[in-house]
Design a protein around this motif. Structure first.
Motif, short mmCIF file in Angstrom:
data_model
loop_
_atom_site.label_atom_id
_atom_site.label_comp_id
_atom_site.label_asym_id
_atom_site.label_seq_id
_atom_site.Cartn_x
_atom_site.Cartn_y
_atom_site.Cartn_z
N ARG A 81 60.61 -79.18 43.30
CA ARG A 81 61.94 -78.68 43.66
C ARG A 81 62.55 -77.93 42.50
N ALA A 82 62.36 -78.41 41.28
CA ALA A 82 62.86 -77.71 40.10
C ALA A 82 62.18 -76.36 39.97
N ALA A 83 60.88 -76.31 40.22
CA ALA A 83 60.14 -75.05 40.14
C ALA A 83 60.60 -74.08 41.23
N GLU A 84 60.85 -74.61 42.43
CA GLU A 84 61.33 -73.75 43.52
C GLU A 84 62.70 -73.19 43.19
N TYR A 85 63.56 -74.02 42.62
CA TYR A 85 64.91 -73.56 42.24
C TYR A 85 64.80 -72.45 41.19
N GLU A 86 63.92 -72.61 40.22
CA GLU A 86 63.74 -71.57 39.20
C GLU A 86 63.25 -70.27 39.80
N ARG A 87 62.37 -70.34 40.79
CA ARG A 87 61.89 -69.12 41.45
C ARG A 87 62.98 -68.48 42.28
N LEU A 88 63.83 -69.29 42.89
CA LEU A 88 64.87 -68.79 43.78
C LEU A 88 66.10 -68.29 43.03
N GLU A 89 66.35 -68.82 41.84
CA GLU A 89 67.57 -68.52 41.09
C GLU A 89 67.82 -67.02 40.89
N PRO A 90 66.82 -66.19 40.58
CA PRO A 90 67.10 -64.76 40.42
C PRO A 90 67.60 -64.08 41.70
N LEU A 91 67.43 -64.72 42.84
CA LEU A 91 67.88 -64.13 44.11
C LEU A 91 69.32 -64.47 44.45
N PHE A 92 69.93 -65.43 43.73
CA PHE A 92 71.29 -65.84 44.07
C PHE A 92 72.30 -64.70 43.92
N ALA A 93 72.28 -64.00 42.80
CA ALA A 93 73.24 -62.91 42.58
C ALA A 93 73.08 -61.80 43.63
N PRO A 94 71.85 -61.31 43.89
CA PRO A 94 71.72 -60.31 44.95
C PRO A 94 72.16 -60.82 46.33
N ALA A 95 71.90 -62.09 46.61
CA ALA A 95 72.33 -62.65 47.90
C ALA A 95 73.84 -62.66 47.99
N GLU A 96 74.50 -62.96 46.89
CA GLU A 96 75.97 -62.95 46.91
C GLU A 96 76.52 -61.53 47.04
N ARG A 97 75.80 -60.55 46.50
CA ARG A 97 76.24 -59.15 46.68
C ARG A 97 76.14 -58.73 48.14
N LEU A 98 75.23 -59.36 48.88
CA LEU A 98 75.13 -59.07 50.31
C LEU A 98 76.42 -59.42 51.04
N VAL A 99 77.15 -60.41 50.53
CA VAL A 99 78.41 -60.81 51.17
C VAL A 99 79.37 -59.63 51.23
N THR A 100 79.46 -58.86 50.15
CA THR A 100 80.37 -57.71 50.16
C THR A 100 79.90 -56.65 51.15
N LEU A 101 78.60 -56.48 51.28
CA LEU A 101 78.10 -55.52 52.28
C LEU A 101 78.37 -56.02 53.69
N LEU A 102 78.13 -57.32 53.91
CA LEU A 102 78.29 -57.86 55.25
C LEU A 102 79.75 -57.98 55.66
N SER A 103 80.66 -58.07 54.68
CA SER A 103 82.07 -58.21 55.03
C SER A 103 82.63 -56.95 55.68
N HIS A 104 81.93 -55.83 55.52
CA HIS A 104 82.37 -54.57 56.14
C HIS A 104 81.76 -54.34 57.52
#
Length: 62
Positions: A35-58
């Motif tokens: 789970r720790a290894a999966e979190y480390e692999r997934l962590e770089p995707l958090f910021a881009p995923a949050e940027r999707l919120v601004t795109l989806l809000s429109h």
């Protein structure tokens, strides 16, 4: 009803990240190393995923 791909991608990344983060929170039972290894692999995707919120809000249906 069709669910847009970007919305699904955002919620999948954020949801899994939150789930893993909860498992790794100090004071909880130690999480398996995978789970720790999966979190480390997934962590770089958090910021881009949050940027999707601004795109989806429109998008009118969101």
């Amino acid at each position: 009803m069709t669910v847009p791909v970007l919305w699904t991608l955002h919620h999948a990344i954020v949801g899994r990240g939150l789930s893993l983060h909860a498992a790794l929170t100090p004071g909880r039972v130690l999480a398996p190393a995978d789970r720790a290894a999966e979190y480390e692999r997934l962590e770089p995707l958090f910021a881009p995923a949050e940027r999707l919120v601004t795109l989806l809000s429109h998008v009118p249906s969101f």
